[in-house]
Design a protein around this motif. Structure first.
Motif, mmCIF file in Angstrom:
data_model
loop_
_atom_site.group_PDB
_atom_site.id
_atom_site.type_symbol
_atom_site.label_atom_id
_atom_site.label_comp_id
_atom_site.label_asym_id
_atom_site.label_seq_id
_atom_site.Cartn_x
_atom_site.Cartn_y
_atom_site.Cartn_z
ATOM 1 N N GLU A 162 -2.016 3.960 12.587
ATOM 2 C CA GLU A 162 -1.059 2.723 12.295
ATOM 3 C C GLU A 162 -0.477 1.985 10.634
ATOM 4 N N ARG A 163 0.671 2.224 10.418
ATOM 5 C CA ARG A 163 1.447 1.046 8.851
ATOM 6 C C ARG A 163 1.283 -0.157 9.003
ATOM 7 N N PHE A 164 0.498 -0.631 8.514
ATOM 8 C CA PHE A 164 1.003 -2.054 8.804
ATOM 9 C C PHE A 164 1.819 -2.719 7.279
ATOM 10 N N THR A 168 -0.253 0.438 3.440
ATOM 11 C CA THR A 168 -1.053 0.904 4.379
ATOM 12 C C THR A 168 -1.266 2.850 4.113
ATOM 13 N N VAL A 170 -2.062 5.805 5.541
ATOM 14 C CA VAL A 170 -2.050 6.873 6.896
ATOM 15 C C VAL A 170 -1.951 8.044 6.797
ATOM 16 N N SER A 194 -3.424 -4.316 5.273
ATOM 17 C CA SER A 194 -3.382 -4.804 6.852
ATOM 18 C C SER A 194 -2.646 -6.325 6.898
#
Length: 245
Positions: A162-164, A168, A170, A194
């Motif tokens: 998940e890319r906040f 972030t 990934v 995050s």
């Protein structure tokens, strides 16, 4: 059915922790999204066991101190927390920031085992029992560093990360490079990756053959300029814990 009932009991406790007020049967049923009849059976049982009491007719129910007493007995007997708590407290006092002790859960998320709050009014707020994604968390990065590169890639590659936000990481290669740099630098960090404006530095510690990690967390404006200083105190605390195994 027994698993479902156990889950409902935990949800009742969490509802009271969130609402912080007496709740009527109908309110509890609504907040839990369950039929009133099902909720009534649970409330009656908890009431009979002394975990809930009726504040007054039509004034709702509220937990008794029995729940706190049992929780404190359990916590005091935790063999790992009993060993590490003095060091966590010293670390919190030395940095004046929030300290978190964690490990990986069975589903490979970071689970917070203990949290010692910073005395600052503006601080990082967390709670024991919370889960965090391993790739966007300083503790997660510290725990990942204890694995081989192949183990890390297998774990992180099981599902899309998940890319906040734009900070972030990934991409698996980018994460691997960050972990190598962090190990050489002497601390693993999360600067708003995050949660916006929240940061932390972390370091791993092995106790009784089990892998844990400890972090120092705070608003980014306090963490970022003090990373090296916090990390130095943190590494010393982890090394002392491992020496006294």
């Amino acid at each position: 059915m027994s698993v479902k009932t156990a889950l409902r009991v935990i949800e009742i406790i969490e509802v009271f922790a969130r609402e912080k007020r007496p709740l009527s049967l109908s309110e509890l049923a609504r907040l839990l999204d369950v039929p009133v009849s099902s909720c009534l059976a649970l409330i009656r049982t908890l009431n009979e066991l002394g975990y809930l009491y009726e504040v007054g007719r039509r004034n709702g129910y509220y937990p008794t101190s029995r729940l706190l007493a049992k929780a404190q007995l359990i916590s005091k007997a935790d063999p790992i927390l009993e060993r590490v708590y003095p060091s966590l407290a010293e670390l919190r006092d030395a940095t004046q920031e929030t300290v978190v002790f964690a490990k990986l859960s069975t589903d490979h998320r970071v689970v917070y085992l203990e949290v010692l709050d910073s005395p600052h009014t503006i601080r990082y707020v967390a709670a024991a029992g919370e889960f965090r994604p391993v790739h966007a968390n300083s503790l997660g990065k510290a725990l990942l560093s204890l694995m081989s590169a192949d183990e890390r890639r297998e774990l992180l590659g099981k599902a899309p990360l998940e890319r906040f936000n734009e900070r972030t990481l990934v991409d698996l290669d980018a994460i691997e490079a960050e972990l190598v740099l962090s190990r050489e630098r002497g601390w693993f960090r999360n600067l708003s990756e995050s949660i916006d404006e929240v940061g932390a530095v972390a370091w791993p510690v092995t106790l009784g053959g089990e892998r844990y990690a400890i972090s120092v967390g705070a608003p980014v404006y306090r963490v970022e300029p003090n990373q090296a200083a916090y990390a130095s105190i943190l590494r010393a605390a982890c090394a002392a814990l491992e020496r006294h195994e």
